[in-house]
Write an enzyme that holds these catalytic residues in place. Structure first.
Site, PDB file in Angstrom:
ATOM      1  N   THR A  29       0.944  -1.267  -0.009  1.00  0.00           N
ATOM      2  CA  THR A  29       0.016  -0.049   0.086  1.00  0.00           C
ATOM      3  C   THR A  29       0.770   1.163   0.007  1.00  0.00           C
ATOM      4  OG1 THR A  29      -1.712  -1.408   1.242  1.00  0.00           O
ATOM      5  CG2 THR A  29      -1.993   1.248   1.092  1.00  0.00           C
ATOM      6  N   TYR A 120       7.581 -11.947   3.913  1.00  0.00           N
ATOM      7  CA  TYR A 120       6.262 -11.167   3.428  1.00  0.00           C
ATOM      8  C   TYR A 120       5.843 -12.244   2.445  1.00  0.00           C
ATOM      9  CZ  TYR A 120       3.351  -7.622   1.544  1.00  0.00           C
ATOM     10  OH  TYR A 120       2.406  -6.586   1.056  1.00  0.00           O
ATOM     11  N   LYS A 150       4.238 -12.377   7.409  1.00  0.00           N
ATOM     12  CA  LYS A 150       3.061 -11.693   7.167  1.00  0.00           C
ATOM     13  C   LYS A 150       2.285 -12.407   5.828  1.00  0.00           C
ATOM     14  CE  LYS A 150       1.529  -7.128   4.970  1.00  0.00           C
ATOM     15  NZ  LYS A 150       0.811  -7.565   3.785  1.00  0.00           N
ATOM     16  N   VAL A 193      -2.398  -7.408   8.922  1.00  0.00           N
ATOM     17  CA  VAL A 193      -1.663  -6.106   8.139  1.00  0.00           C
ATOM     18  C   VAL A 193      -2.251  -5.841   6.891  1.00  0.00           C
ATOM     19  CG1 VAL A 193       0.497  -5.184   7.184  1.00  0.00           C
ATOM     20  CG2 VAL A 193       0.728  -6.742   9.124  1.00  0.00           C
TER      21      VAL A 193
END
EC number: 4.1.3.3
Length: 286
Positions: A29, A120, A150, A193
């Site tokens: 993002t 991630y 994540k 998240v």
């Protein structure tokens, strides 16, 4: 260009209006991979600085296509006092198996030997589909700072296997598909998240509280309403640019346009998204 001047206001908004006290900087993002190394360092410094005594955790994403750049960002994150670092899999020349991926992650993690490390996992964007369950097997031996994942994928079987097999290790599993968070919580995810928590953080916190009680019916209401909004905007075309637009009209903080190749959200999208969000009646009466 990046706008450092709004980050103080952004931190205060997240804490006071959304009850969000942890941030993940330079991720998807935040367009981290569209920024150069200097910009990423400046942003990381500003979030750590403005978050001091206000935020509990500032996790810095330091993944890059270039190993030396990723290592440089890891060293920088350690030097400025980041709570943790995270790394995505390289996605042009891709690792094809667990050994190759671990080797890359280990080379980055070792540059910040005192900083907790997260992998991630975001296969829809990287195209790297190595299952996390397989990746975690014996990972602590190779990456002593490894803290968790994540997990931004819809494969809840993989996530469930990770949680089931790694309970003793006490790894942290932060779920990254906002419209499925309740499902992930039910199988043991420790947190989340995601982009919607910028502007629906308070509602998501109420869902977390309901789940913890447990009041599953109430938790479902929150998840279904978040899903109703996302289902609507996804049909309009919902990406990072549109997320910035939503955050701008909800918070009043100018998030600015995205960087090419992304293009700004249309006025039509903004009008429709605002009307949809305003029409939702949440269980807390807001």
């Amino acid at each position: 260009q990046i706008n450092l001047s709004v980050i103080r206001q952004y931190v205060d908004y997240l804490v006071s209006e959304q009850n969000v006290k942890n941030v993940f900087v330079n991720g998807t993002t935040g367009e981290g991979l569209s920024l150069n190394i200097q910009e990423r360092k400046q942003l990381a410094e500003e979030w750590v600085c403005q978050g001091k005594d206000k935020l509990d955790h500032v996790i810095i994403h330091v993944g890059a296509l270039s190993l030396p750049e990723s290592q440089e960002l890891a060293r920088h994150a350690a030097a400025i006092g980041a709570s943790a670092i995270a790394v995505i899999a390289p996605f042009f020349f891709k690792p094809t198996n667990k050994g190759e991926l671990i080797a890359f992650l280990q080379k980055v993690a070792s540059e910040a030997p005192a900083v907790p490390f997260y992998y991630y996992h975001i296969p829809p964007l990287t195209g790297v589909t190595i299952r996390v369950e397989e990746l975690l097997d014996g990972i602590k031996e190779q990456i002593p700072t490894f803290q968790g994942v994540k997990f931004s994928d819809t494969d809840l079987l993989d996530l469930a296997q990770c949680i089931n097999k790694n309970e003793r290790e006490q790894f942290v599993f932060l779920y990254g598909v906002d419209e499925q968070l309740l499902s992930a919580l039910a199988i043991g995810a420790n947190g989340a998240v995601g982009s919607t928590y910028n502007y629906l953080g308070q509602k998501t916190n109420l869902m977390l509280q309901a789940f913890a009680k447990p009041d599953l019916a109430l938790a479902q209401k929150y998840q279904f309403l978040t899903g109703e909004f996302l289902n609507f905007v996804i049909k309009q075309g919902f990406g990072v640019a549109q997320t910035k637009a939503v955050m701008t009209f909800v918070s009043g903080i100018p998030m600015g346009p995205p960087r090419l190749p992304l293009v700004d959200a249309s006025e039509e999208f903004i009008v429709k998204a605002k009307a949809k969000l305003d029409s939702i009646v949440w269980p807390d009466g807001d």
